[in-house]
Design an enzyme around this catalytic site. Structure first.
Site, PDB file in Angstrom:
ATOM      1  N   ARG A  45      59.935  24.726  35.643  1.00 38.53           N
ATOM      2  CA  ARG A  45      58.973  24.944  36.725  1.00 38.53           C
ATOM      3  C   ARG A  45      59.630  25.590  37.936  1.00 38.53           C
ATOM      4  NH1 ARG A  45      57.804  21.098  40.441  1.00 38.53           N
ATOM      5  NH2 ARG A  45      58.377  19.443  38.969  1.00 38.53           N
ATOM      6  N   TYR A  97      36.908  40.390  44.428  1.00 36.86           N
ATOM      7  CA  TYR A  97      36.741  39.729  43.145  1.00 36.86           C
ATOM      8  C   TYR A  97      36.175  38.326  43.361  1.00 36.86           C
ATOM      9  CZ  TYR A  97      38.212  37.053  39.054  1.00 36.86           C
ATOM     10  OH  TYR A  97      38.241  36.210  37.978  1.00 36.86           O
ATOM     11  N   ASP A 168      45.217  43.052  47.762  1.00 30.71           N
ATOM     12  CA  ASP A 168      45.070  42.930  46.312  1.00 30.71           C
ATOM     13  C   ASP A 168      45.099  44.344  45.744  1.00 30.71           C
ATOM     14  OD1 ASP A 168      44.173  42.717  43.674  1.00 30.71           O
ATOM     15  OD2 ASP A 168      42.908  40.987  44.119  1.00 30.71           O
ATOM     16  N   LYS A 193      45.579  42.617  34.140  1.00 28.76           N
ATOM     17  CA  LYS A 193      44.883  43.892  34.048  1.00 28.76           C
ATOM     18  C   LYS A 193      45.863  45.008  33.653  1.00 28.76           C
ATOM     19  CE  LYS A 193      41.325  41.524  35.532  1.00 28.76           C
ATOM     20  NZ  LYS A 193      41.865  40.234  36.002  1.00 28.76           N
TER      21      LYS A 193
END
Length: 382
Positions: A45, A97, A168, A193
């Protein structure tokens, strides 16, 4: 300075045993020295060699000093917006978004953070700022209306008031647009994407040139456990190497499809990056290399939307974008489904707006598919 494709392919220069691609480290924990100090990696982690390679590559292609990778694109956005504290205000450029909208309207209020929406960043001014405004978060081009904001201008105003600027950059990627070089403090992307590019990977990236901000982005990984696993880190490392050549083909396809649809007797309007007005066209030309590979359009009145969608054979009716397959969706009920009815109307996400994510298929097949669907939409309507 090497070109983008060379940089993407050779972003990682040191691998064990002279391997051309990096190894995958699946270990959840790592042995530590007996001196009381921590080793470079302790627990997955907090850090993993494969993820570290992916972060190094993402920073390199971004031209950034630092990058962090997350389990999803929303993970990256949440890490950036999550820096805000009780009493702060976020200015969010609209539309965005739906996931980012949810974070601003559902999660941030729980933390005592106010979100204020800005529908046209060209109108952003000093009057929009008070001592509580700590961040401006926006997309350019916007999802799904393709409105363009001047990153340099927004950054100049925001920095004058001590506010961070988060862009973004999912639609453009660092191949077509480089917000950090235009004054942004952080860029976030859904690597699901274009960076991943094959519709089979969830990932997010946040990049910055600030060591202080990078530590905040790292804390978001460490505290939330929002990290990219080793296998996915490896796949992102490999997939991003073809980003440039994929986007070249996707953008070339997009330009031809837009040309076909523009002025078509069945199409009311086509929205592309910079198409809203001359000022946005100039901004897009100045700060990006092309219009990207996503656009939206609307059919003329009387169209049968179901018949249009049913007639498609190459385009898949699905959310997401950036993969090698071409996709079509209806944002009002899909990607922006979280919006209130008032915000859908206010920010131009109309019910019949069709968003097109263009892949790398033969463009003549894509055009033929749309032509067939347009005929069906109006034959059925008649």
């Amino acid at each position: 300075m090497a070109g983008f494709n060379t940089t993407a392919i050779h972003a990682i220069t040191e691998n064990e045993n002279e391997a051309i691609v990096p190894p995958i480290y699946l270990a959840s924990t790592f042995g530590q020295p007996h001196t009381g100090e921590e080793g470079e990696f302790e627990y997955q982690r907090g850090g993993n060699p494969t993820r570290a390679k992916a972060e190094q590559a993402m920073a390199t292609i971004e031209g950034a000093s630092f990058a962090r990778v997350y389990a999803t694109g929303m993970g990256a956005s949440a890490a950036a917006m999550g820096m805000l504290q009780a009493g702060d205000t976020l200015l969010m450029g609209m539309p965005v978004y739906g996931g980012n909208y949810r974070f601003g309207t559902i999660e941030l209020p729980k933390r005592g953070v106010k979100t204020r929406f800005i529908g046209d960043l060209a109108q952003l001014s000093d009057a929009d700022f008070d001592e509580t405004v700590k961040m401006v978060f926006f997309e350019t081009p916007t999802n799904p209306t393709l409105r363009v904001a001047d990153i340099e201008r927004v950054a100049e105003i925001a920095h004058r008031h001590g506010a961070l600027v988060v862009v973004d950059n999912t639609f453009m990627t660092p191949y077509l647009q480089r917000p950090l070089e235009l004054g942004a403090d952080i860029t976030v992307q859904s690597a699901t994407k274009y960076l991943g590019g094959h519709g089979d990977l969830l990932a997010g990236v946040a990049a910055t040139n600030s060591a202080e901000l990078d530590q905040e982005l790292f804390k978001a990984q460490l505290i939330s456990g929002n990290v990219l696993p080793p296998m996915d880190s490896y796949r992102l490392l490999q997939n991003v190497k073809t980003l440039g050549i994929r986007l070249d083909r996707q953008q070339a396809n997009t330009e031809q499809i837009v040309q076909f649809l523009t002025g078509h007797e069945s199409v009311a309007r086509v929205l592309t990056a910079g198409s809203a007005n001359e000022a946005e066209r100039e901004i897009q030309a100045r700060q990006a290399s092309g219009i990207g590979a996503l656009f939206s359009f609307q059919l003329k009145e009387g169209a049968n939307m179901k018949a249009f969608l049913d007639a498609l054979e190459v385009f898949e009716f699905a959310v997401s974008l950036g993969g090698i397959e071409s996709l079509i969706c209806l944002p009002a009920t899909m990607t922006q489904g979280a919006y209130s009815a008032e915000h859908l109307e206010e920010f131009g996400v109309e019910e019949n707006l069709i968003r097109v994510a263009v892949g790398i298929e033969n463009v003549e097949d894509l055009i033929a598919d749309l032509d067939r669907a347009l005929t069906a939409a109006f034959s059925s309507a008649a």
